[in-house]
Scaffold this active site. Structure first.
Site, PDB file in Angstrom:
ATOM      1  N   VAL A   1     -22.128  -0.972  -4.846  1.00 25.29           N
ATOM      2  CA  VAL A   1     -21.907  -2.494  -4.614  1.00 25.29           C
ATOM      3  C   VAL A   1     -22.494  -2.507  -4.246  1.00 25.29           C
ATOM      4  O   VAL A   1     -23.128  -3.863  -4.465  1.00 25.29           O
ATOM      5  CB  VAL A   1     -20.517  -2.551  -2.842  1.00 25.29           C
ATOM      6  CG1 VAL A   1     -20.428  -4.205  -2.978  1.00 25.29           C
ATOM      7  CG2 VAL A   1     -19.025  -2.154  -3.240  1.00 25.29           C
TER       8      VAL A   1
ATOM      9  N   LYS B   1       0.893  -0.673   0.343  1.00 25.34           N
ATOM     10  CA  LYS B   1      -0.236   0.065  -0.249  1.00 25.34           C
ATOM     11  C   LYS B   1       1.228   1.252   0.225  1.00 25.34           C
ATOM     12  O   LYS B   1       1.890   0.993   0.251  1.00 25.34           O
ATOM     13  CB  LYS B   1      -0.828   0.200   1.122  1.00 25.34           C
ATOM     14  CG  LYS B   1      -1.943   0.432   0.822  1.00 25.34           C
ATOM     15  CD  LYS B   1      -3.490  -0.264   0.464  1.00 25.34           C
ATOM     16  CE  LYS B   1      -4.455   0.638   0.139  1.00 25.34           C
ATOM     17  NZ  LYS B   1      -5.729   0.170   0.488  1.00 25.34           N
TER      18      LYS B   1
HETATM   19  P1  NAD Z   1     -20.308   4.009  -2.104  1.00 24.99           P
HETATM   20  O1  NAD Z   1     -20.113   5.182  -1.446  1.00 24.99           O
HETATM   21  O2  NAD Z   1     -20.349   3.992  -3.958  1.00 24.99           O
HETATM   22  O3  NAD Z   1     -21.576   3.249  -0.981  1.00 24.99           O
HETATM   23  C1  NAD Z   1     -21.720   3.583  -0.342  1.00 24.99           C
HETATM   24  C2  NAD Z   1     -23.615   4.071   0.430  1.00 24.99           C
HETATM   25  O4  NAD Z   1     -23.681   3.431   1.373  1.00 24.99           O
HETATM   26  C3  NAD Z   1     -24.029   5.320  -0.723  1.00 24.99           C
HETATM   27  O5  NAD Z   1     -25.255   4.949  -1.022  1.00 24.99           O
HETATM   28  C4  NAD Z   1     -23.891   5.896   1.000  1.00 24.99           C
HETATM   29  O6  NAD Z   1     -25.093   7.274   1.084  1.00 24.99           O
HETATM   30  C5  NAD Z   1     -24.576   4.687   1.979  1.00 24.99           C
HETATM   31  N1  NAD Z   1     -23.867   4.876   3.258  1.00 24.99           N
HETATM   32  C6  NAD Z   1     -23.210   5.068   3.916  1.00 24.99           C
HETATM   33  N2  NAD Z   1     -23.633   5.257   5.468  1.00 24.99           N
HETATM   34  C7  NAD Z   1     -24.967   4.589   5.415  1.00 24.99           C
HETATM   35  C8  NAD Z   1     -25.991   4.670   7.072  1.00 24.99           C
HETATM   36  N3  NAD Z   1     -25.718   4.645   7.466  1.00 24.99           N
HETATM   37  N4  NAD Z   1     -26.728   3.691   6.575  1.00 24.99           N
HETATM   38  C9  NAD Z   1     -26.938   3.469   5.359  1.00 24.99           C
HETATM   39  N5  NAD Z   1     -26.230   3.967   4.275  1.00 24.99           N
HETATM   40  C10 NAD Z   1     -24.961   4.499   4.334  1.00 24.99           C
HETATM   41  O7  NAD Z   1     -19.152   2.787  -1.624  1.00 24.99           O
HETATM   42  P2  NAD Z   1     -19.559   1.817  -2.436  1.00 24.99           P
HETATM   43  O8  NAD Z   1     -17.888   1.361  -3.075  1.00 24.99           O
HETATM   44  O9  NAD Z   1     -20.679   0.476  -2.798  1.00 24.99           O
HETATM   45  O10 NAD Z   1     -18.544   0.335  -1.539  1.00 24.99           O
HETATM   46  C11 NAD Z   1     -19.101   0.579   0.133  1.00 24.99           C
HETATM   47  C12 NAD Z   1     -18.287  -0.486   0.730  1.00 24.99           C
HETATM   48  O11 NAD Z   1     -17.923  -1.311   0.504  1.00 24.99           O
HETATM   49  C13 NAD Z   1     -17.274   0.682   0.973  1.00 24.99           C
HETATM   50  O12 NAD Z   1     -17.357  -0.179   2.526  1.00 24.99           O
HETATM   51  C14 NAD Z   1     -16.312  -0.262   0.324  1.00 24.99           C
HETATM   52  O13 NAD Z   1     -14.714   0.175   1.138  1.00 24.99           O
HETATM   53  C15 NAD Z   1     -16.910  -1.578   0.459  1.00 24.99           C
HETATM   54  N6  NAD Z   1     -15.616  -2.169  -0.425  1.00 24.99           N
HETATM   55  C16 NAD Z   1     -16.163  -1.340  -2.180  1.00 24.99           C
HETATM   56  C17 NAD Z   1     -15.272  -2.361  -3.027  1.00 24.99           C
HETATM   57  C18 NAD Z   1     -15.790  -2.127  -4.349  1.00 24.99           C
HETATM   58  O14 NAD Z   1     -15.567  -1.911  -5.152  1.00 24.99           O
HETATM   59  N7  NAD Z   1     -16.508  -0.232  -4.907  1.00 24.99           N
HETATM   60  C19 NAD Z   1     -14.463  -3.453  -2.827  1.00 24.99           C
HETATM   61  C20 NAD Z   1     -14.463  -3.786  -1.451  1.00 24.99           C
HETATM   62  C21 NAD Z   1     -14.982  -2.921  -0.726  1.00 24.99           C
END
Ligand code: NAD
Length: 371
Positions: free
Chosen positions: A185, A81
């Site tokens: 996701v 990282k």
């Molecule tokens: P994103 O920011 O696109 O989506 C997160 C969503 O969660 C948003 O719509 C937000 O409004 C909502 N949210 C935030 N706080 C909330 C709450 N208290 N209650 C309900 N909803 C809430 O992020 P993402 O890319 O979809 O990633 C989601 C999670 O998955 C993160 O923890 C990220 O680290 C993990 N992750 C993502 C990927 C990827 O490929 N994008 C890969 C591995 C892990």
């Protein structure tokens, strides 16, 4: 505490590189935790750290996490990282990222970088001008684009493996799944779950997203503070970390927790508590490795079909974690670490004896870079 003391306190990292270029204001740290399985891959985070010790601890912790994630995913990658100290809103420049790219290049492929919090595709393009050792580059350059559909498909596989373990069938027909967070996701996951015939409830703090999903799929809308106590079979956290904590754990009605969010357990003891409550926890970093699998395919020469196919492996990986948990009579969160450590040990040892086989990844990146 001295720098070496901090490093040794946070794991047995192979190499930590401090990158400094006054002319462009670059202050960065690259941490290579372990390369027993292959080159260390992990994103570059740009963050306004208040103190450089904070940046060092972050990069040490995150790089170690990548070793476990790649190993548990069955990939021939190690863990690394990087962090750039600075405000991503005001301190980005071509010079900064190109200087950083030169430091990445000096490691000769031992560390491969990618996007992370605070960095974006444009920044990766600048890095790519200086080094082939970068992923997450635009599709035109042979990149793999948005990883989240692959992450979501992996999460679906994790949910099916968990259903098999808990309910003795991996059919999701009629199974009630509550999805927290409808971002990249979560929204793809909802689509896959509907295709599988699951009964889905959703929430998000963004009511527009909730309404859009309700209108599109007819899913039940739940208030953000009600999602954990929703009557359901499976809870899929896809929003924030530390969602399983002292305040929430007693409210969970689901029999299974399996979702895409990173660091779902506030502390490891919450994994033990879930076990005591009879709730099956599918460890987050094993479940959400689909995005990393997608990047790995980019290293080999990208094909979306192959990337999608690869994410099916999450099913077997999650099933194996459950097997180890039963074998050793431990929580699944500990079993995941054990699975990763066992692979680093056995395969890492084999690679040492027989010389390894990760050169394909190197070749493709080099070819693309030199075009
Ligand atoms: P994103 O920011 O696109 O989506 C997160 C969503 O969660 C948003 O719509 C937000 O409004 C909502 N949210 C935030 N706080 C909330 C709450 N208290 N209650 C309900 N909803 C809430 O992020 P993402 O890319 O979809 O990633 C989601 C999670 O998955 C993160 O923890 C990220 O680290 C993990 N992750 C993502 C990927 C990827 O490929 N994008 C890969 C591995 C892990």
């Amino acid at each position: 505490m001295g720098t070496f003391e901090v490093i040794s306190k946070h794991g047995d990292h192979e190499q930590v590189v401090f990158c400094h270029d006054k002319s462009v204001g670059l202050k960065a740290i690259i941490a290579i935790h372990n390369t027993a399985l292959g080159p260390a891959l992990g994103g570059t985070r740009m963050w306004n750290y208040q103190h450089e010790d904070e940046a060092l601890v972050d990069v040490l912790r995150l790089s170690k996490g990548m070793t476990y994630k790649a190993a548990a995913a069955g990939l021939n990658l190690g863990g690394g990282k990087a962090v750039i100290i600075g405000d991503p809103k005001t301190q980005k420049s071509e010079g900064l990222f190109r200087a950083f790219g030169q430091f990445v290049n000096s490691l000769n492929g031992k560390y491969i970088t990618a996007e992370d919090v605070g960095t974006a595709v444009q920044d990766m393009e600048y890095i790519f001008m200086e080094t082939p050792w970068v992923t997450g580059i635009p599709k035109d350059f042979g990149g793999s684009g948005d990883p989240s559909p692959y992450t979501s498909h992996g999460v679906l596989m994790g949910i099916k493996a968990s259903a098999k373990e808990k309910f003795a069938t991996d059919s999701l027909k009629g199974v009630r799944v509550a999805v927290q967070g409808l971002g990249n996701v979560g929204s793809n996951l909802v689509k896959y779950l509907i295709e599988e015939g699951a009964k889905v409830a959703v929430t998000d703090i963004d009511q527009g997203r909730v309404k859009a999903h309700h209108d599109k799929y007819g899913v039940e809308a739940v208030a953000p503070d009600q999602i954990l106590s929703t009557d359901c079979d499976i809870l899929a956290p896809c929003a924030l970390g530390a969602i399983i904590n002292d305040q929430t754990i007693g409210k969970i009605k689901a029999k299974v927790v399996c979702g895409g969010a990173n660091n779902q357990l506030a502390e490891p003891r919450h994994g033990d508590q879930l076990r005591e409550l009879g709730i099956l926890y599918a460890p987050d970093y094993v479940v959400n490795a689909g995005g990393l699998m997608n990047v790995f395919v980019e290293l080999e020469g990208y094909s979306p079909e192959r990337a999608f196919e690869k994410t099916r492996k999450v099913y077997d990986n999650v099933a194996k974690v459950f097997e180890i948990a039963k074998r050793d009579n431990i929580g699944t969160h500990i079993a995941a670490d054990r699975m990763a450590e066992e692979r680093v040990q056995t395969i890492g040892h084999l690679r040492q004896r027989h010389g390894g086989n990760s050169s394909r990844a190197f070749t493709t990146l080099r070819e693309v870079h030199n075009r």
